[in-house]
Design a protein around this motif. Structure first.
Motif, PDB file in Angstrom:
ATOM      1  N   LYS A  15      10.238  54.186  13.511  1.00  0.00           N
ATOM      2  CA  LYS A  15      10.754  55.494  13.881  1.00  0.00           C
ATOM      3  C   LYS A  15       9.785  56.213  14.812  1.00  0.00           C
ATOM      4  N   SER A  16      10.351  56.900  15.789  1.00  0.00           N
ATOM      5  CA  SER A  16       9.538  57.731  16.674  1.00  0.00           C
ATOM      6  C   SER A  16      10.045  59.166  16.586  1.00  0.00           C
ATOM      7  N   SER A  17       9.547  60.031  17.439  1.00  0.00           N
ATOM      8  CA  SER A  17       9.938  61.434  17.372  1.00  0.00           C
ATOM      9  C   SER A  17      11.420  61.655  17.639  1.00  0.00           C
ATOM     10  N   ASN A  18      12.038  60.759  18.398  1.00  0.00           N
ATOM     11  CA  ASN A  18      13.462  60.951  18.720  1.00  0.00           C
ATOM     12  C   ASN A  18      14.292  59.675  18.597  1.00  0.00           C
ATOM     13  N   THR A  19      13.801  58.685  17.859  1.00  0.00           N
ATOM     14  CA  THR A  19      14.575  57.463  17.613  1.00  0.00           C
ATOM     15  C   THR A  19      14.446  57.057  16.146  1.00  0.00           C
ATOM     16  N   THR A  20      15.369  56.191  15.722  1.00  0.00           N
ATOM     17  CA  THR A  20      15.339  55.676  14.352  1.00  0.00           C
ATOM     18  C   THR A  20      15.380  54.151  14.399  1.00  0.00           C
ATOM     19  N   LYS A  59      22.088  58.360  29.415  1.00  0.00           N
ATOM     20  CA  LYS A  59      20.671  58.695  29.493  1.00  0.00           C
ATOM     21  C   LYS A  59      19.842  57.434  29.217  1.00  0.00           C
ATOM     22  N   THR A  60      18.676  57.348  29.821  1.00  0.00           N
ATOM     23  CA  THR A  60      17.781  56.211  29.570  1.00  0.00           C
ATOM     24  C   THR A  60      16.349  56.705  29.380  1.00  0.00           C
ATOM     25  N   ALA A  61      15.578  55.931  28.655  1.00  0.00           N
ATOM     26  CA  ALA A  61      14.156  56.222  28.462  1.00  0.00           C
ATOM     27  C   ALA A  61      13.447  54.919  28.151  1.00  0.00           C
ATOM     28  N   TYR A  62      12.153  54.869  28.426  1.00  0.00           N
ATOM     29  CA  TYR A  62      11.361  53.666  28.202  1.00  0.00           C
ATOM     30  C   TYR A  62      10.358  53.902  27.074  1.00  0.00           C
ATOM     31  N   TYR A  63      10.080  52.822  26.336  1.00  0.00           N
ATOM     32  CA  TYR A  63       9.142  52.896  25.225  1.00  0.00           C
ATOM     33  C   TYR A  63       8.225  51.680  25.248  1.00  0.00           C
ATOM     34  N   VAL A  64       7.047  51.867  24.676  1.00  0.00           N
ATOM     35  CA  VAL A  64       6.119  50.755  24.499  1.00  0.00           C
ATOM     36  C   VAL A  64       5.939  50.531  22.999  1.00  0.00           C
TER      37      VAL A  64
END
Length: 227
Positions: A120-125, A166-171
């Motif tokens: 989990k991150s600040s805006n994903t599950t 919408k799109t976003a990238y994560y590491v």
């Protein structure tokens, strides 16, 4: 001799028909349920990832793997769906761990792999699907989601609904099991991959990496994970 050839042709035909029947039977007998998006029909945009069905390989819980399945992803509902025997949208009863979609582009097979279960991150599950652009000790992920934008026309009671993408990238760092929001750019890349900063910077310069291009970013992270 002719009799033997005729018999051989009958055997080959039977094998071919049997294989086709088994391939079709999977979609007919697969435990699933009709897909319901919960969205109205009067809206602009597509809640699914692809405009049409795309064949691929799906991995379900319990290590069940099925190939050549016409699938799609309901981005708004974050679930993988498949094409039923009558062409209808179906949801899998079993949990979908990953889905790999493949297509042919410029004579080469292109795979797009989507997985869930990341921390989990600040805006994903952990239930959110991410496209894996580069897999390794430090993975580059891309998240696509869609929102329903509602707007009332001026001096009208009509409410228009539009689906926006919408799109976003994560590491994702496997060593400490963390998922971090990542804004592609040279400085951000060098910061994330700082333990091999010199090598990464040299590779980016020699390869003329476009930090706004998914393919270039993918190759850069793959190179990093090979060091």
């Amino acid at each position: 001799m002719l009799k033997n050839k005729f018999f051989l042709l009958l055997v080959l035909a039977a094998v071919t028909l049997n294989s086709a029947a088994q391939a079709q039977q999977y979609l007919e007998d697969k435990s699933g349920r009709p897909f319901k998006s919960g969205l109205g029909a009067d809206l602009t945009g597509n809640p699914l990832l692809f405009d049409d069905w795309v064949k691929g390989t799906v991995e379900l819980s319990g290590n069940k793997v099925y190939k050549d399945v016409p699938m799609n992803i309901d981005i708004m509902g974050q679930q993988v769906i498949y094409k039923g025997k009558e062409g209808e949208k179906m949801s899998f009863n079993d949990d979908v761990v990953s889905a790999a979609f493949y297509s042919v582009r410029d004579g080469a097979v292109v795979n797009r792999v989507f997985k869930k279960g990341f921390p989990k991150s600040s805006n994903t599950t952990p239930k959110d699907y991410f496209e894996v652009l580069a897999d390794g000790q430090v993975s580059l992920l891309k998240r696509t989601w869609k929102i329903l934008w509602e707007e009332k026309v001026y001096n009208s009671a009509t409410l228009t609904q539009t689906i926006l993408t919408k799109t976003a990238y994560y590491v994702y760092n496997k060593s400490n099991n963390t998922l971090t929001l990542f804004k592609p750019g040279k400085s951000a890349v060098l910061s994330e991959l700082s333990n091999h900063k010199a090598e990464v910077e040299t590779y980016a310069k020699n390869s003329k990496v476009n930090f706004s291009n998914d393919t270039d970013l993918s190759k850069l992270f793959i190179y990093y994970n090979s060091l």
